[in-house]
Scaffold this motif. Structure first.
Motif, PDB file in Angstrom:
ATOM      1  N   GLY A   9       4.558  -1.545   8.715  1.00 41.45           N
ATOM      2  CA  GLY A   9       3.080  -1.752   8.627  1.00 41.45           C
ATOM      3  C   GLY A   9       2.713  -2.201   7.144  1.00 41.45           C
ATOM      4  O   GLY A   9       2.185  -3.160   6.867  1.00 41.45           O
ATOM      5  N   PHE A  10       3.535  -1.393   6.259  1.00 40.05           N
ATOM      6  CA  PHE A  10       3.387  -1.621   4.652  1.00 40.05           C
ATOM      7  C   PHE A  10       3.888  -2.837   4.417  1.00 40.05           C
ATOM      8  O   PHE A  10       3.140  -4.132   3.838  1.00 40.05           O
ATOM      9  N   LEU A  11       5.166  -3.171   4.988  1.00 41.93           N
ATOM     10  CA  LEU A  11       5.708  -4.555   4.483  1.00 41.93           C
ATOM     11  C   LEU A  11       5.136  -5.712   5.181  1.00 41.93           C
ATOM     12  O   LEU A  11       4.921  -6.553   4.343  1.00 41.93           O
ATOM     13  N   ASN A  12       4.633  -5.515   6.541  1.00 36.90           N
ATOM     14  CA  ASN A  12       3.820  -6.656   6.816  1.00 36.90           C
ATOM     15  C   ASN A  12       2.634  -6.947   6.168  1.00 36.90           C
ATOM     16  O   ASN A  12       2.029  -8.165   5.981  1.00 36.90           O
ATOM     17  N   ALA A  13       2.079  -6.068   5.855  1.00 42.94           N
ATOM     18  CA  ALA A  13       0.632  -6.053   5.016  1.00 42.94           C
ATOM     19  C   ALA A  13       0.945  -6.682   3.862  1.00 42.94           C
ATOM     20  O   ALA A  13       0.142  -7.552   3.324  1.00 42.94           O
ATOM     21  N   LEU A  14       2.086  -6.310   3.003  1.00 40.60           N
ATOM     22  CA  LEU A  14       2.309  -6.837   1.671  1.00 40.60           C
ATOM     23  C   LEU A  14       2.531  -8.517   1.708  1.00 40.60           C
ATOM     24  O   LEU A  14       2.310  -9.218   1.139  1.00 40.60           O
ATOM     25  N   ARG A  15       3.403  -8.763   2.881  1.00 42.37           N
ATOM     26  CA  ARG A  15       3.973 -10.267   2.899  1.00 42.37           C
ATOM     27  C   ARG A  15       2.479 -10.944   3.369  1.00 42.37           C
ATOM     28  O   ARG A  15       2.471 -12.163   2.755  1.00 42.37           O
TER      29      ARG A  15
END
Length: 699
Positions: A613-619
């Motif tokens: 979830g964090f990785l996708n939001a960051l991207r």
């Protein structure tokens, strides 16, 4: 969590500043010619009348007229440019009438100020009323007001501030030069230094006028004005007109009192009527001002008053003992060059406070001898965040050091903060370290938040950070004014700064960067939020939701940009989009966003419940913001959780896409190059199931 600038022992306490032993650089650089625009021809040899009003106010408009009438001299107004009624738009001509005030009524309120200062001043001026020192101060005050009014005119006709090349703006700067040159004659050996000092006055006029107008219009890009309805524009126009008049008349009172034996109490009492009348005027015409620019009338007037101090100090660096909060006379500490010292902030003066109700303190390591002190690296400490009683209470009990700044020790020289020139290109800059002690991501505006259960937590983070930086500014100013190798004096627009933070301090960088640019006037400042990028988890509990609740509860509203202060502005994506149009007015104005792509601590602090979830939001945020003006990204790809990257030597010297991190930051903050963005897909889709590709092209 990695400690931010991990402390060690061996502190050197700052010593309080003693009486300032200054000589006026204005008098060192310029000498008075035989004639000037205040005194012409044979009449100039006449003795100036001894009228108590005219001797106490030798240069304000109404007193100039008084002096001319009593002496029989003809004294043309040297500050007429930019103040004709013709130069004002219709809206700005009618402000006073629209708000129930007019110029005569306002002067009836202001005239007691004149009488108050007259009775409190000595009968003998400290300076010749037509001297270089006197004229320089008044000329800067009048230039600032004139240019601000011209910007107001441009707002009316083009929905933007005037262009730099606008003929009327250029003419106003020329008038400032002419006013100063008419009273200040350069000495042959100091022409270059005198020219630099004069250039600094012009730059100050430009910056202060832009700041004054931007405070009401919504930044130097006038974002609020451009989007406002006709009725809202009437409100903003009243606030702007009243603010310009407040700043102009308050600065004039300072300049007049600088020539007399006035006390700081006298000046404070004289300023109060101007401030009170401005508050009333704006309140009557614009009761909903805070909904437009995040400042209510009292807060607007308070910020204007702080700006007056800086204009007065720039116009007259020799001003002393008049209670200024800005400039060389306001410096409060002395510290040795090239070593760390702790400075304790006077809470009564600056309104600062830590979470355990102890004094705020910060650390400073001035640039070593031979290096300019006005190249500054500022770091905001991290330390998480607590928002409710059930997380703040246990945290306070378990880690009381997170709520105090006095116990912080000297930072370790790691990576970006190294004192080794081979390690960091910022090693010989002045370094300032701001401890974190309110658990409010440096956003608190000076309120005590009642969390229930008897737990009341001071939220003063923004006040603490800004007070410390302001104190550093004043110290730099005095040090440069006292330095014979710096005859040009202090110039805010020439300060070269890199401000950033780690984890919670990264949020603080996001929320305070606009203030450094627009209020402090440090145009050549680069920001680097590291590992606290305020990402949106799109859940009921997250940065967006907490912004909606905590911005009002923490008193944060008036400390956010006047063009972005809703709850959504707690998100980096929203804030950077609002900030971007005002960036790159000079090349150093860039927002450099850094983090590792896996960062479990940052994810937890922003209430993500999964790595993917964090990785996708960051991207997604990367792709949404990477093309914004003045915004650049540097994402490292360590395949394990890493929190904070600029303090890790291996990452500081490592590279992404062939670009070494420290070189990338030096390009932006030192060389003034507009940097590229660096990110890579790496192997995270395989490493963290559920991770999606960047929704835009990356290496």
């Amino acid at each position: 969590m990695l400690p931010m600038w991990v402390p060690t022992n061996g502190t050197a306490k700052a010593t309080p500043a003693g009486p300032s032993k200054k000589t006026s650089k204005t008098s060192r650089l310029w000498k008075r010619p035989s004639q000037n625009r205040w005194s012409r021809g044979a009449a100039a040899t006449k003795e100036r009348p001894a009228s108590p009003v005219c001797s106490c106010f030798p240069s304000s408009d109404w007193v100039r007229d008084c002096g001319a009438a009593e002496s029989g001299l003809t004294q043309p107004d040297p500050f007429a440019a930019g103040r004709s009624e013709k130069a004002k738009p219709v809206r700005f001509q009618s402000i006073e009438a629209a708000s129930g005030y007019n110029a005569r009524m306002k002067m009836q309120q202001v005239l007691p100020l004149v009488a108050l200062l007259v009775t409190a001043c000595s009968t003998e001026p400290k300076y010749d009323p037509a001297s270089c020192e006197t004229i320089t101060g008044f000329a800067l005050a009048e230039c600032t007001a004139s240019v601000a009014r011209l910007h107001a005119d441009c707002l009316e006709t083009s929905d933007a501030l005037c262009e730099d090349a606008d003929g009327d703006i250029v003419a106003a700067f020329d008038d400032l030069r002419a006013d100063v040159n008419a009273s200040c004659e350069t000495a042959d050996l100091l022409d270059e230094a005198a020219a630099a000092r004069l250039a600094g006055l012009v730059a100050a006029c430009d910056q202060e006028a832009t700041s004054l107008v931007g405070r009401v219009a919504g930044g130097p890009h006038a974002a609020v004005w451009a989007a406002a309805s006709d009725s809202d524009r009437e409100c903003l126009a009243t606030a702007l007109s009243a603010s310009i008049e407040q700043v102009e008349q308050s600065t004039i009172s300072f300049m007049a009192c600088a020539d007399q034996a006035c006390s700081d109490a006298t000046v404070a009492n004289a300023r109060a009527p101007l401030q009170d009348v401005t508050v009333i005027e704006v309140e009557e015409a614009c009761p909903a001002l805070a909904g437009l620019i995040a400042l209510d009338p009292s807060q607007l007037v308070h910020n204007n008053a702080g700006q007056v101090d800086c204009i007065a100090a720039m116009g007259r660096p020799d001003i002393d003992d008049l209670g200024l909060t800005c400039g060389p006379s306001a410096a409060e500490f002395d510290v040795p060059r090239g070593q760390w010292s702790q400075v304790v902030v006077d809470g009564e003066r600056w309104g600062t406070l830590c979470g355990d109700r102890t004094d705020y303190a910060f650390w400073i390591r001035p640039a070593p001898e031979g290096s300019p002190i006005d190249k500054v690296l500022i770091g905001l400490e991290g330390g998480g965040v607590c928002v409710f009683a059930d997380d703040c209470g246990p945290k306070l009990e378990r880690s009381p050091e997170l709520f105090s700044a006095l116990d912080n020790e000297e930072p370790l020289p790691l990576a970006i903060a190294s004192d080794d020139p081979n390690e960091s290109p910022f090693s010989e800059w002045t370094q300032v370290y701001l401890p974190y002690c309110n658990q409010d991501v440096f956003a608190g505006g000076g309120v005590d938040e009642d969390l229930g259960g008897g737990l009341v937590l001071p939220r003063y983070g923004s006040i603490n950070a800004r007070a410390a930086i302001t104190m550093v500014r004043n110290w730099m100013w005095r040090t440069i004014e006292d330095d014979p190798t710096r005859p040009e004096g202090f110039r805010a627009d020439q300060v070269q700064a890199l401000i950033g933070g780690w984890s919670a301090g990264s949020y603080g960088t996001l929320y305070n960067y606009h203030w450094v640019l627009d209020d402090l006037g440090w145009a050549r400042t680069t920001a680097f939020p590291d590992a606290g990028l305020a990402l949106d988890n799109e859940q009921p509990l997250g940065v967006r939701a907490l912004g909606l609740v905590k911005i009002p509860l923490w008193g944060t509203l008036p400390y956010l940009p006047p063009y972005c202060f809703s709850g959504d502005c707690a998100l980096a994506s929203v804030l950077t989009e609002a900030l971007a149009p005002r960036l790159l007015s000079v090349p150093e104005q860039q927002m450099l966003l850094l983090t590792n792509q896996i960062d479990d601590i940052q994810a937890g602090d922003s209430y993500f419940t999964s790595r993917e979830g964090f990785l996708n939001a960051l991207r997604s945020t990367y792709c949404d913001t990477k093309d914004l003006n003045g915004v650049a990204w540097y994402l490292t790809s360590v395949e394990a959780s890493v929190h904070v990257v600029t303090l890790r030597t291996e990452l500081w010297n490592g590279s992404v896409g062939g670009m070494v991190m420290k070189d990338w930051m030096a390009q932006a903050a030192i060389s003034g190059e507009v940097v590229d963005i660096y990110a890579e897909e790496a192997n995270f889709m395989d490493l963290v199931p559920g991770t999606t590709p960047f929704p835009c092209a990356v290496d």
